[in-house]
Design a protein around this motif. Structure first.
Motif, PDB file in Angstrom:
ATOM      1  N   LEU A 100      -0.057  -8.085  -1.465  1.00 54.84           N
ATOM      2  CA  LEU A 100      -1.089  -7.236  -1.640  1.00 54.84           C
ATOM      3  C   LEU A 100      -1.154  -6.427  -0.521  1.00 54.84           C
ATOM      4  CD1 LEU A 100      -1.939  -8.677  -5.051  1.00 54.84           C
ATOM      5  CD2 LEU A 100      -0.445  -6.208  -4.845  1.00 54.84           C
ATOM      6  N   LYS A 101      -1.979  -7.213  -0.188  1.00 49.06           N
ATOM      7  CA  LYS A 101      -2.759  -7.350   1.604  1.00 49.06           C
ATOM      8  C   LYS A 101      -2.378  -5.408   2.505  1.00 49.06           C
ATOM      9  CE  LYS A 101      -5.091 -11.887   2.351  1.00 49.06           C
ATOM     10  NZ  LYS A 101      -5.174 -12.556   3.101  1.00 49.06           N
ATOM     11  N   MET A 155      -0.614  -3.137   1.246  1.00 47.77           N
ATOM     12  CA  MET A 155      -1.005  -1.815   0.586  1.00 47.77           C
ATOM     13  C   MET A 155      -2.239  -1.313   1.375  1.00 47.77           C
ATOM     14  SD  MET A 155       0.944  -2.184  -3.146  1.00 47.77           S
ATOM     15  CE  MET A 155       2.285  -4.128  -2.825  1.00 47.77           C
ATOM     16  N   ARG A 156      -3.215  -1.954   1.517  1.00 53.30           N
ATOM     17  CA  ARG A 156      -4.590  -1.363   1.590  1.00 53.30           C
ATOM     18  C   ARG A 156      -3.899  -0.188   2.923  1.00 53.30           C
ATOM     19  NH1 ARG A 156      -8.472  -6.140   3.488  1.00 53.30           N
ATOM     20  NH2 ARG A 156      -7.173  -6.085   5.227  1.00 53.30           N
ATOM     21  N   ALA A 174      -3.138   3.016   1.704  1.00 52.85           N
ATOM     22  CA  ALA A 174      -3.695   3.720   0.438  1.00 52.85           C
ATOM     23  C   ALA A 174      -5.339   4.060   2.158  1.00 52.85           C
ATOM     24  CB  ALA A 174      -4.009   2.661  -0.229  1.00 52.85           C
ATOM     25  N   LYS A 195     -10.010   1.288  -1.383  1.00 49.29           N
ATOM     26  CA  LYS A 195      -9.589  -0.854  -0.953  1.00 49.29           C
ATOM     27  C   LYS A 195     -10.174  -2.166  -1.770  1.00 49.29           C
ATOM     28  CE  LYS A 195     -12.912  -3.581   1.901  1.00 49.29           C
ATOM     29  NZ  LYS A 195     -13.220  -3.519   2.722  1.00 49.29           N
ATOM     30  N   VAL A 221      -7.010  -1.426  -4.149  1.00 47.99           N
ATOM     31  CA  VAL A 221      -6.452  -2.873  -3.838  1.00 47.99           C
ATOM     32  C   VAL A 221      -6.553  -4.148  -4.054  1.00 47.99           C
ATOM     33  CG1 VAL A 221      -4.748  -3.564  -1.684  1.00 47.99           C
ATOM     34  CG2 VAL A 221      -4.984  -1.187  -2.569  1.00 47.99           C
ATOM     35  N   GLU A 222      -7.899  -4.413  -3.686  1.00 45.46           N
ATOM     36  CA  GLU A 222      -8.216  -5.861  -3.932  1.00 45.46           C
ATOM     37  C   GLU A 222      -7.867  -6.106  -5.000  1.00 45.46           C
ATOM     38  OE1 GLU A 222     -12.399  -5.215  -1.697  1.00 45.46           O
ATOM     39  OE2 GLU A 222     -11.518  -5.320  -0.141  1.00 45.46           O
ATOM     40  N   GLU A 252      -5.768  -5.964  -7.849  1.00 46.92           N
ATOM     41  CA  GLU A 252      -4.226  -6.452  -7.986  1.00 46.92           C
ATOM     42  C   GLU A 252      -4.526  -7.890  -7.567  1.00 46.92           C
ATOM     43  OE1 GLU A 252      -2.720  -5.293  -9.639  1.00 46.92           O
ATOM     44  OE2 GLU A 252      -3.546  -2.987  -9.770  1.00 46.92           O
ATOM     45  N   ARG A 303       3.038  -1.521  -6.079  1.00 45.71           N
ATOM     46  CA  ARG A 303       3.679  -0.258  -5.592  1.00 45.71           C
ATOM     47  C   ARG A 303       3.835   1.319  -5.903  1.00 45.71           C
ATOM     48  NH1 ARG A 303       8.120  -0.821  -1.166  1.00 45.71           N
ATOM     49  NH2 ARG A 303       9.197  -0.406  -3.098  1.00 45.71           N
ATOM     50  N   LEU A 344       0.199   2.012  -7.534  1.00 45.70           N
ATOM     51  CA  LEU A 344      -0.971   2.560  -6.826  1.00 45.70           C
ATOM     52  C   LEU A 344      -0.088   4.285  -6.098  1.00 45.70           C
ATOM     53  CD1 LEU A 344      -1.423  -0.674  -4.587  1.00 45.70           C
ATOM     54  CD2 LEU A 344      -3.042   0.381  -6.398  1.00 45.70           C
ATOM     55  N   ILE A 395      -3.801   5.993  -6.526  1.00 42.53           N
ATOM     56  CA  ILE A 395      -4.358   5.759  -5.404  1.00 42.53           C
ATOM     57  C   ILE A 395      -4.505   7.570  -5.033  1.00 42.53           C
ATOM     58  CG2 ILE A 395      -4.070   6.629  -2.642  1.00 42.53           C
ATOM     59  CD1 ILE A 395      -3.137   3.637  -2.628  1.00 42.53           C
TER      60      ILE A 395
END
Length: 634
Positions: A419-420, A422-423, A426, A483, A486-487, A489, A559, A562, A566
Motif C-alpha cells: 500500500l505504501k 501507491m502513495r 496518488a 495521502k 492511502v494511509e 487503507e 488499487r 483508489l 483519487i
C-alpha cells in the motif's frame, strides 16, 4: 467637377491632420489616404520635375541647386479659392497655424524642415517621411501633387553608396498603390528609351493605366529634332498620352523671370514652332487642366468603393476601440467596478477552459485515465510479493513466536508494504493537476473574454499572483487528502475482504459460483486467477506463492478502488474549489484599496495607450470621411 475634387482635397487635408499619410509603413490601421486618388510626380534629377510643379502653382517655392535637391517627398495640396482677390498663402502641417504669404519663406522652411529631420538620421541622405504643404490661391486648381526626390543612376561625392536604391525604393512605395496617378516627367532633349521616370512607372504600372507622360525642355532640343511623334501618340505610346511643356531655364530663374512671363513665353514657343503646330496637348495650362480632368475621373471611379470600404473599416475600428476599453476612469467607484468586471471575465474564462476548453479540462481527465492508471500499474509489486521476500517478511514478523495456523502479522506487513507504493502515484496526480491548473490560468489571461484585461500589466500580475497562491494552497489540501486516503487503507485492513477471498478459495473446487466470484472480483495484480487451491505445507514455495497471490488480490482490489476515489478527491479539493473562488481574496482586497492603489493597477501598457489613440484618431477620420461623402453632391 470642383465639388468632387474639393471633397477629396478636404479628405486629404483631414488625413494629413489626423496622421494618415501617404507611403506609411504601418499597415495595421486602415488608410484612407491610400484609397484617395493623388498625383505623384517622378523623374530623374534635373528632368524639370520641380519646374513643372512651380508652373502649376504659379510661384517659385521649391528648393533648387545641384545634385539631389528634393530630399524628402513633398505632399502639395492645392486649394482653389473662389474669390479672385483672395490672398495666396501656404501652411505646413509641422507648423500648423502659421501662414506663409511669402513663397520665398516657404522654400526656406522646406529646406529647414528637411535638415531638421535628416539631422536626426545622420546616415541618410534622403527620407521617405514627407513634408505636407497646403497652398491656397485663386490661381490653382484643386489638386494634390506629391513631388518625389529625383531618380539617379550613380551616387556623387558625399552621397551614400545606397542612395540609388534608397530613392528607387521610396518612389516605388509612393506609386505602387492602385490609386496613385503617376506623372512621369522626362526631358525631351535626352534619350527617352532610358528615361528613369518611364522605367520606374512601367515597373509598377506595366499596362500604363495610371501613367501620364510629361516632356520638358522642348525648347533646348538639338536643331532638326522634335518629339512630335511622341506627342501625337505614334511612338512610346501611353494610354493617357503625353503633354509637352516649356519651363524656365536656370538663366531665367537667375534673372527672376516671373511665372506669368514664363507662361507667355511658353505659349509663344508652341505658336511659333512648326514642329508643334496644331497640337492641343502642349503647355502648362493644358497640363493642369488635363490633370484636373483625369483626377476627377479617377475620383468618380474610386468613390463608391471608398465609401463601402470606409463603412467596413469603421465597424472594425469600433470593435477594436471597444476591446481596448476606456482610456481613463475618473472615480474610485469606476475603477473598482472595472477591476471587478475584469476579475469576473477571468473567472469565466478559467471555468470555461476547465470544463471544456482544449488544453484544459481534457488534460485533467488524461491525468486520471492515463497517467494515474499507468503509474499504479507500473508499481514494483513483484519486488514485495516474490517468494523470497514473502518468506523473509513472514519470518521477520513471526520473530521468536512462529505462527500457528496463518501468518497474520506477515500478511499485514506485506499489505502495508504494498500500500505504501501507491502513495507516490496518488500525490503525483495532485502535482500534475496543479501544473495543468497553472497553465489554465495563463490560457485564461489570453482568452477572448479577457481581451480588455491584457493591457493592464499590473492588474494581470496581481490576479495571476492571487490565482497561483490559491492553487498552491489547494494543492497542499489535495496532497493531504490523497495521502490520507492511502494511509487509511494501510492503517485498517479490511479483514472481511480477506476472509471472503479465503472462503471463496476453499469452495472454488466444488462450487462454480465461488470460482466465478474469484475470477470476477479477486485477481492478482498481474490479472491472474487465485481460484486454484494449494495444499502444500507451511513454508513451502507453493504455500508462499499462495500467500503472495492473496496479498496481490487484496492490493489489486485497493488499487482499483483508489483509481476511482483519487480523481474524486483531486477534483473536489483542487478543481472545484479553484472554479468556485480562485481569486476571491484579491477581489476582497480590491474593496479596501484607495484610489491611488486602484490607479496603479490600471496603469496600462504604453503601447496600448498609443494604439487606442491611433485607433480613435483614425476612426474620427473615417467617420468624417463617411459624412463628407454622404453629404457631397456628386
Amino acid at each position: 467637377m470642383d465639388n468632387v475634387v474639393e471633397l477629396v482635397t478636404r479628405l486629404q487635408a483631414a488625413c494629413t491632420v489626423l496622421g494618415d499619410g501617404i507611403g506609411g509603413e504601418d499597415r495595421s490601421l486602415p488608410s484612407l489616404w491610400e484609397r484617395l486618388p493623388s498625383i505623384v510626380v517622378i523623374g530623374g534629377q534635373s528632368s524639370g520635375k520641380s519646374s513643372v510643379l512651380e508652373a502649376v502653382v504659379g510661384k517659385d517655392f521649391l528648393p533648387r541647386g545641384t545634385g539631389i535637391v528634393t530630399r524628402r517627398p513633398l505632399v502639395l495640396q492645392l486649394v482653389h479659392e473662389v474669390d479672385e482677390n483672395a490672398q495666396e498663402w501656404g501652411e505646413f502641417v509641422h507648423a500648423k497655424g502659421r501662414k506663409y504669404s511669402d513663397f520665398d519663406h516657404i522654400r526656406q522652411e522646406i529646406e529647414d524642415e528637411t535638415e531638421r529631420h535628416l539631422s536626426t538620421h545622420a546616415s541618410k541622405a534622403v527620407s521617405p517621411n514627407p513634408i505636407y504643404l497646403t497652398v491656397h490661391s485663386p490661381n490653382v486648381p484643386n489638386l494634390t501633387l506629391v513631388d518625389m526626390p529625383g531618380l539617379t543612376k550613380v551616387p556623387i561625392d558625399g552621397q551614400p553608396a545606397s542612395i540609388v536604391q534608397d530613392i528607387e525604393k521610396m518612389v516605388k512605395q509612393y506609386i505602387k498603390g492602385d490609386n496613385a496617378i503617376i506623372l512621369a516627367v522626362s526631358p525631351a532633349n535626352a534619350d527617352l528609351a532610358t528615361s528613369d521616370a518611364l522605367k520606374m512607372a512601367r515597373e509598377v504600372d506595366p499596362a500604363g493605366d495610371r501613367t501620364i507622360g510629361v516632356l520638358t525642355k522642348l525648347d533646348i532640343m538639338d536643331p532638326g529634332t522634335s518629339v512630335r511623334d511622341i506627342l501625337d501618340g505614334k511612338q512610346l505610346r501611353l494610354k493617357h498620352g503625353w503633354v509637352g511643356v516649356v519651363n524656365r531655364g536656370q538663366k531665367d530663374i537667375n534673372s527672376k523671370m516671373s511665372m506669368q512671363d514664363a507662361r507667355k513665353r511658353e505659349l509663344e514657343f508652341f505658336d511659333a514652332s512648326p514642329d508643334y503646330t496644331g497640337l492641343a496637348n502642349v503647355g502648362t495650362t493644358f497640363m493642369a487642366e488635363k490633370l484636373s480632368r483625369h483626377l476627377l475621373l479617377e475620383i468618380r471611379k474610386a468613390l463608391p468603393g471608398i465609401h463601402a470600404s470606409i463603412k467596413q473599416d469603421i465597424l472594425s475600428l469600433q470593435r477594436e476601440c471597444e476591446a481596448l476599453g476606456p482610456s481613463l476612469m475618473e472615480s474610485r467607484g469606476q475603477m473598482m467596478h472595472f477591476i471587478l468586471k475584469r476579475c469576473r471575465d477571468f473567472e469565466t474564462a478559467f471555468c470555461e477552459l476547465v470544463d471544456r476548453g482544449r488544453g484544459g479540462g481534457e488534460r485533467i481527465l488524461e491525468v486520471f485515465e492515463s497517467k494515474l492508471h499507468g503509474d499504479l500499474q507500473a508499481l514494483p509489486f513483484d519486488e514485495i510479493l516474490n517468494v523470497d521476500n514473502v518468506r523473509r517478511i513472514i519470518n521477520q514478523a513471526d520473530g521468536l513466536k512462529p505462527h500457528l495456523i496463518a501468518p497474520e502479522a506477515g500478511y499485514r506487513r506485506l499489505l502495508q508494504e504494498g500500500l505504501k507504493l501507491m502513495r507516490d502515484p496518488a500525490q503525483n496526480s495532485v502535482e500534475e493537476v496543479h501544473r495543468i491548473l497553472l497553465s489554465i490560468v495563463d490560457l485564461a489571461m489570453h482568452h477572448d473574454k479577457c481581451q480588455q484585461l491584457t493591457k493592464y500589466s499590473a492588474l494581470i500580475t496581481e490576479i495571476t499572483n492571487c490565482a497561483v497562491t490559491q492553487l498552491e494552497s489547494l494543492k497542499e489540501g489535495g496532497r493531504d487528502m490523497v495521502k490520507t486516503m492511502v494511509e487509511m487503507e494501510a492503517s485498517f485492513l479490511s479483514a472481511n475482504i480477506f476472509r471472503h477471498i479465503m472462503e471463496l478459495q476453499a469452495k472454488a473446487d466444488s462450487s462454480p459460483e465461488a470460482r466465478n466470484a474469484l475470477n470476477s472480483n479477486f485477481r492478482t495484480l498481474s490479472g491472474k486467477s487465485i481460484s486454484d487451491r494449494i495444499d502444500e505445507g507451511a513454508g513451502s514455495a507453493a504455500y508462499l506463492k499462495k500467500i503472495g497471490s492473496q496479498v496481490s488480490a487484496y492490493l489489486n482490489f485497493v488499487r482499483r478502488q483508489l483509481e476511482n476515489t483519487i480523481p474524486k478527491a483531486v477534483v473536489h479539493t483542487q478543481v472545484l474549489r479553484a472554479k468556485d473562488g480562485l481569486i476571491d481574496s484579491f477581489q476582497e482586497a480590491v474593496a479596501g484599496k484607495d484610489e491611488a492603489e486602484l490607479a496603479r493597477l490600471l496603469h496600462e501598457d504604453p503601447n496600448v495607450t498609443k494604439r487606442r489613440a491611433e485607433c480613435a484618431k483614425r476612426l474620427k477620420l473615417l467617420e468624417k470621411a463617411q459624412q463628407e461623402i454622404s453629404n457631397a453632391r456628386i
